[in-house]
Design an enzyme around this catalytic site. Structure first.
Site: not given
Ligand code: PLP
Length: 380
Positions: A235, A182, A322, A75, A204
């Site tokens: 940091t 992904q 989400c 993000t 993650h």
């Molecule tokens: N882009 C894609 C395609 C995702 O699947 C996700 C998370 O579900 C994100 C961006 C955002 O990742 P993060 O929540 O690790 O910032």
């Protein structure tokens, strides 16, 4: 203790690989220096760990270590890339994107638009979730200076032609931002050879820790931050960065063996569900999707009921992390133009490196049972 449900929601997040966790723990407890405080060995050690991780991230996506800037995840990386692109275009950026992008991209562009430094134009997509190269060419002809293209979709798993998009954007003197959240660690990515300008990834989603990711792009590690993001350098989170590095190293070494094996399990589950649920539709591009993705629609089976039925047995999702729980139909499936019943009955199933055949067989039976129960409930 009741056994935990079978985990088939790896698009939402992946379990941390034990080997990654060991690295994080060792750095946290033994190599705890502040990488910004290099007057002594502790700080130097932390700085070296960060350099090593930078090399591993770069190696996974075909970039240079100096191209890697660590962030709190995709993000933040996406927001940062937009800011870099705006600076490169003289303060404002004309962004071409499609409606199947993740909210992390859609929201970043919408916010930049509200703040007056981005204009959006929309590229069409097809019914399998592909952005045709012709749509990218059209956007470039009408003056886009940044194309956003996710490497693989987080719902239907469709893999985009990133290489083809890079040729077009470079030819038009524009830039390409690839959300590889992904895709990284699941399919081969070669940023430098392909000519990708910015790439976002998150640990993650590839068996690493949460809250750490990277923006990768030409010489970003050394480049000054765009004015919008400038300020004191905090940091660095050395344990998490080391974890991201180790996750990238393991994916680079293991994905070519892991992914086909996961794909075979996915195909087994798909065949099982198709045989057990008359009228089941498989969504996405059957010829070009992530090996771990299975996205289906069950007729007359509201997906929230199916997921509820499965709650104690199998963890799957109705859509993007989400969006689930929000009851809103997926913006991705709507953009693909799928029939309403396919939106209502959509189930996202995603496998991972630790998924076993025994789990797939048990999950398959449970999912079929839950779909039938939901159909019966919906009929009443
Ligand atoms: N882009 C894609 C395609 C995702 O699947 C996700 C998370 O579900 C994100 C961006 C955002 O990742 P993060 O929540 O690790 O910032």
């Amino acid at each position: 203790m009741t056994p935990r449900p079978i985990y088939l929601d790896h698009h939402a997040t992946t379990p941390v690989d034990r080997r990654v966790a060991d690295v994080v723990y060792a750095v946290m407890t033994e190599r705890f220096g502040n990488a910004n405080s290099v007057d002594h060995r502790y700080g130097e050690e932390a700085a070296r760990i960060i350099d090593g991780a930078r090399q591993e991230v770069a190696a996974l996506v075909g970039a240079q270590a100096s191209d890697v800037r660590f962030t709190s995840g995709s993000t933040e990386a996406i927001r940062l890339a937009l800011a870099y692109a705006a600076e490169a275009s003289g303060g404002a950026v004309r962004v071409a994107l499609s409606r199947i992008e993740h909210d992390a991209v859609l929201d970043a562009v919408a916010t930049a638009h509200l703040q007056g430094w981005a204009e959006a134009s929309w590229m069409k997509i097809d019914g399998e979730g592909r952005v045709p190269l012709a749509a990218i060419a059209e956007a470039l002809e009408t003056g886009a200076d940044l194309v956003c293209l996710m490497a693989a979709n987080n719902e239907v798993g469709t893999v985009q032609d990133v290489r083809g998009a890079a040729v077009l954007t470079a030819g038009a003197g524009a830039r390409l931002l690839v959300d590889a959240t992904q895709a990284a660690g699941r399919i081969a990515l070669d940023m430098t050879a392909w000519g990708v300008d910015y790439l976002a990834l998150s640990a993650h989603k590839m068996y690493g820790p949460k809250g750490i990711g990277a923006l990768v792009g030409s010489d970003l590690a050394e480049a000054a931050l765009p004015a919008r993001h400038a300020g004191h350098a905090a940091t660095p989170n050395t344990p998490a960065i080391a974890g991201l590095g180790e996750a990238c190293r393991l994916r680079r070494l293991e994905m070519t063996a892991d992914e086909p094996r996961i794909g075979a399990l996915r195909d087994r589950l798909q065949a099982y569900l198709l045989a057990g649920v008359p009228g089941l539709a498989v969504n996405g591009d059957m010829a070009g999707r992530l090996c771990n993705n299975l996205h289906v629609s069950a007729p007359r089976a509201p997906n929230d009921l199916v997921v509820l039925e499965l709650r104690d047995r199998v963890a799957i999702s109705t859509g993007a992390a989400c969006a689930s729980g929000a009851d809103a139909p997926s913006h991705v499936l709507r953009a693909m133009g799928l029939a309403p019943w396919r939106l209502d009955g959509a189930l996202r199933i995603s496998l991972g490196t630790s998924t076993t055949q025994e789990e797939i067989d048990r999950a398959g039976a449970a999912i079929i049972e839950a779909i039938r129960a939901a159909q019966a409930l919906a009929e009443d």
